[in-house]
Scaffold this motif. Structure first.
Motif, PDB file in Angstrom:
ATOM      1  N   TYR A 135      -7.616   5.164  -8.670  1.00 48.93           N
ATOM      2  CA  TYR A 135      -8.325   5.532  -7.453  1.00 48.93           C
ATOM      3  C   TYR A 135      -9.734   4.945  -7.455  1.00 48.93           C
ATOM      4  O   TYR A 135     -10.376   4.838  -8.497  1.00 48.93           O
ATOM      5  CB  TYR A 135      -8.433   7.051  -7.331  1.00 48.93           C
ATOM      6  CG  TYR A 135      -7.119   7.755  -7.110  1.00 48.93           C
ATOM      7  CD1 TYR A 135      -6.498   7.746  -5.866  1.00 48.93           C
ATOM      8  CD2 TYR A 135      -6.499   8.452  -8.143  1.00 48.93           C
ATOM      9  CE1 TYR A 135      -5.293   8.403  -5.656  1.00 48.93           C
ATOM     10  CE2 TYR A 135      -5.296   9.115  -7.945  1.00 48.93           C
ATOM     11  CZ  TYR A 135      -4.695   9.086  -6.701  1.00 48.93           C
ATOM     12  OH  TYR A 135      -3.508   9.731  -6.498  1.00 48.93           O
TER      13      TYR A 135
ATOM     14  N   GLU B 182      -5.951   5.358   3.137  1.00 47.93           N
ATOM     15  CA  GLU B 182      -7.184   4.557   3.148  1.00 47.93           C
ATOM     16  C   GLU B 182      -6.968   3.212   3.844  1.00 47.93           C
ATOM     17  O   GLU B 182      -7.843   2.712   4.565  1.00 47.93           O
ATOM     18  CB  GLU B 182      -7.712   4.356   1.715  1.00 47.93           C
ATOM     19  CG  GLU B 182      -6.948   3.385   0.850  1.00 47.93           C
ATOM     20  CD  GLU B 182      -5.548   3.845   0.492  1.00 47.93           C
ATOM     21  OE1 GLU B 182      -4.665   2.988   0.339  1.00 47.93           O
ATOM     22  OE2 GLU B 182      -5.327   5.071   0.376  1.00 47.93           O
TER      23      GLU B 182
ATOM     24  N   ARG C 244      -3.700   8.252  -0.943  1.00 42.60           N
ATOM     25  CA  ARG C 244      -3.118   6.958  -1.306  1.00 42.60           C
ATOM     26  C   ARG C 244      -2.238   6.499  -0.145  1.00 42.60           C
ATOM     27  O   ARG C 244      -1.243   7.139   0.160  1.00 42.60           O
ATOM     28  CB  ARG C 244      -2.300   7.052  -2.595  1.00 42.60           C
ATOM     29  CG  ARG C 244      -1.935   5.688  -3.175  1.00 42.60           C
ATOM     30  CD  ARG C 244      -1.160   5.809  -4.469  1.00 42.60           C
ATOM     31  NE  ARG C 244      -1.920   6.283  -5.590  1.00 42.60           N
ATOM     32  CZ  ARG C 244      -2.739   5.538  -6.347  1.00 42.60           C
ATOM     33  NH1 ARG C 244      -2.913   4.254  -6.064  1.00 42.60           N
ATOM     34  NH2 ARG C 244      -3.365   6.069  -7.380  1.00 42.60           N
TER      35      ARG C 244
ATOM     36  N   SER D 167       1.306   4.470  -6.966  1.00 43.89           N
ATOM     37  CA  SER D 167       1.042   5.730  -7.671  1.00 43.89           C
ATOM     38  C   SER D 167       1.713   5.740  -9.044  1.00 43.89           C
ATOM     39  O   SER D 167       2.418   4.793  -9.422  1.00 43.89           O
ATOM     40  CB  SER D 167       1.568   6.909  -6.849  1.00 43.89           C
ATOM     41  OG  SER D 167       2.994   6.910  -6.853  1.00 43.89           O
TER      42      SER D 167
ATOM     43  N   SER E 149       0.845  -1.191   0.000  1.00 42.53           N
ATOM     44  CA  SER E 149       0.000   0.000   0.000  1.00 42.53           C
ATOM     45  C   SER E 149       0.882   1.243   0.000  1.00 42.53           C
ATOM     46  O   SER E 149       2.077   1.181   0.269  1.00 42.53           O
ATOM     47  CB  SER E 149      -0.917   0.010   1.229  1.00 42.53           C
ATOM     48  OG  SER E 149      -0.154   0.150   2.419  1.00 42.53           O
TER      49      SER E 149
ATOM     50  N   SER F 227     -10.550   8.518  -4.092  1.00 39.16           N
ATOM     51  CA  SER F 227     -10.796   9.865  -4.602  1.00 39.16           C
ATOM     52  C   SER F 227     -12.199  10.305  -4.211  1.00 39.16           C
ATOM     53  O   SER F 227     -13.070   9.479  -3.929  1.00 39.16           O
ATOM     54  CB  SER F 227     -10.645   9.908  -6.126  1.00 39.16           C
ATOM     55  OG  SER F 227     -11.664   9.140  -6.745  1.00 39.16           O
TER      56      SER F 227
ATOM     57  N   PRO G 133      -5.319   0.141  -4.021  1.00 38.81           N
ATOM     58  CA  PRO G 133      -5.645   1.428  -4.650  1.00 38.81           C
ATOM     59  C   PRO G 133      -5.767   2.548  -3.628  1.00 38.81           C
ATOM     60  O   PRO G 133      -5.901   2.305  -2.415  1.00 38.81           O
ATOM     61  CB  PRO G 133      -7.009   1.152  -5.284  1.00 38.81           C
ATOM     62  CG  PRO G 133      -7.631   0.146  -4.384  1.00 38.81           C
ATOM     63  CD  PRO G 133      -6.491  -0.748  -3.942  1.00 38.81           C
ATOM     64  N   GLY G 134      -5.723   3.782  -4.116  1.00 37.94           N
ATOM     65  CA  GLY G 134      -6.063   4.932  -3.296  1.00 37.94           C
ATOM     66  C   GLY G 134      -7.539   5.252  -3.448  1.00 37.94           C
ATOM     67  O   GLY G 134      -8.282   4.526  -4.121  1.00 37.94           O
TER      68      GLY G 134
ATOM     69  N   GLU H 208       0.813   1.602 -11.250  1.00 37.63           N
ATOM     70  CA  GLU H 208      -0.201   2.611 -10.970  1.00 37.63           C
ATOM     71  C   GLU H 208      -1.566   1.941 -10.826  1.00 37.63           C
ATOM     72  O   GLU H 208      -2.049   1.291 -11.756  1.00 37.63           O
ATOM     73  CB  GLU H 208      -0.252   3.677 -12.058  1.00 37.63           C
ATOM     74  CG  GLU H 208      -1.248   4.781 -11.727  1.00 37.63           C
ATOM     75  CD  GLU H 208      -1.267   5.903 -12.765  1.00 37.63           C
ATOM     76  OE1 GLU H 208      -1.978   6.904 -12.525  1.00 37.63           O
ATOM     77  OE2 GLU H 208      -0.579   5.774 -13.803  1.00 37.63           O
TER      78      GLU H 208
END
Length: 303
Positions: free
Chosen positions: A83, A129, A126, A74, A69, A114, A111-112, A80
């Motif tokens: 989000y 969470e 990111r 990113s 994580s 948004s 994932p992050g 990558e």
């Protein structure tokens, strides 16, 4: 008594690499840390970092799931991962985990998140969470605060992240200290509790932050604040402004607000909360690792 290893969890940020070997209960059996943040890894040799730092674990327990994580997922990282839009909980985040195999390693990248506010302006996070998922159980409603370079105020409802807001508190402090006249007035880094509390009150009460910041120049200039207290005053001013903004956006504030971060930041926010009557409490730590374990369970990688 320690259990059998069930997961390798990696918290890989911009400036640091942290990993933990966990059993199925979430107990940490071993851990590794290194100054190998994604910006320090040359030629994107991320697999080499994993092998160097975690090689003994990989050899002894081959086949353990690896969850990564943070900023490693990113655009500047290894893979990558898009989000996930809020609101989102464990199920949505777990469904968006990306499995990637390369260089003889297979990792699951988290994932992050948004969100977009009413004015159409996006916000992202990111890494945080996973920490929130690690601290908020399925029945929890309330706020979680993650202070730092880009502080996050996260609202949780029934264990799901329903909204969050970012405040550039840490980065502003560093920029003001290093590149403005305010930094030239500072003498030393010693903490001054009275100056910090004064800054917290000023930051929370003055809605115009740009105006409030100038007081960090005028107070020592007029002999009303010792130069040795300017750093603490400025820190308090920025944290006070963040808290006022965060509370205004959050609406109802619970009696206790967990603060996820290192011990120094937890202590500062607790002190600021005492000034402003906000019940900040220190989260127990290692939330990112517990969040990875919860995601691995959700996906069936850990029983």
């Amino acid at each position: 008594m320690p259990g059998t290893p069930a997961l390798i969890a990696i918290d890989w940020g911009t400036t640091s690499f942290r990993a933990a070997l966990l059993d199925g209960t979430g107990a940490i059996l071993d851990r590794r840390t290194a100054a190998a943040g994604i910006l320090q890894v040359e030629d994107r040799a991320f697999a080499a970092v994993v092998r160097s730092e975690l090689g003994s674990w990989l050899e002894r327990w081959p086949g353990l799931p690896l969850y990564a994580s943070g900023m490693i997922g990113s655009r500047q990282g290894w893979v990558e991962v898009p989000y996930v839009p809020c609101p989102a909980g464990l199920a949505e985040v777990a469904a968006a985990v990306v499995r990637h195999a390369a260089d003889g390693l297979a990792l699951s990248f988290v994932p992050g998140l948004s969100r977009t506010d009413a004015a159409g302006v996006p916000d992202v996070m990111r890494g945080e969470e996973v920490q929130v998922l690690g601290v908020a159980d399925a029945a929890r409603d309330g706020l979680v605060v993650l202070p730092g370079t880009h502080s996050k105020w996260v609202r949780v409802a029934r264990g799901r992240i329903v909204a969050f807001h970012t405040f550039m508190t840490g980065e502003l402090y560093a920029a003001l200290k290093g590149h403005t006249i305010l930094g030239r007035l500072m003498r030393g880094e010693a903490e001054d509790a009275a100056a910090f509390a004064r800054g917290v009150r000023r930051g929370a009460e003055e809605p115009a932050l740009g105006h409030a910041l100038f007081s960090a120049r005028t107070l020592p200039l007029m002999g009303l604040l010792p130069e040795t207290g300017v750093a603490s005053y400025l820190s308090g001013l920025l944290i006070g402004a963040e808290i006022a903004g965060g509370l205004g956006l959050a609406g109802t504030v619970p009696a206790e607000v967990p603060v996820v971060g290192d011990a120094r930041l937890q202590r500062l926010y607790h002190a600021a909360g005492q000034v402003l009557n906000v019940g900040f409490v220190a989260a127990p730590g290692d939330e990112a690792f517990r969040g990875c374990l919860a995601l691995a369970r959700q996906r069936g990688d850990v029983r």
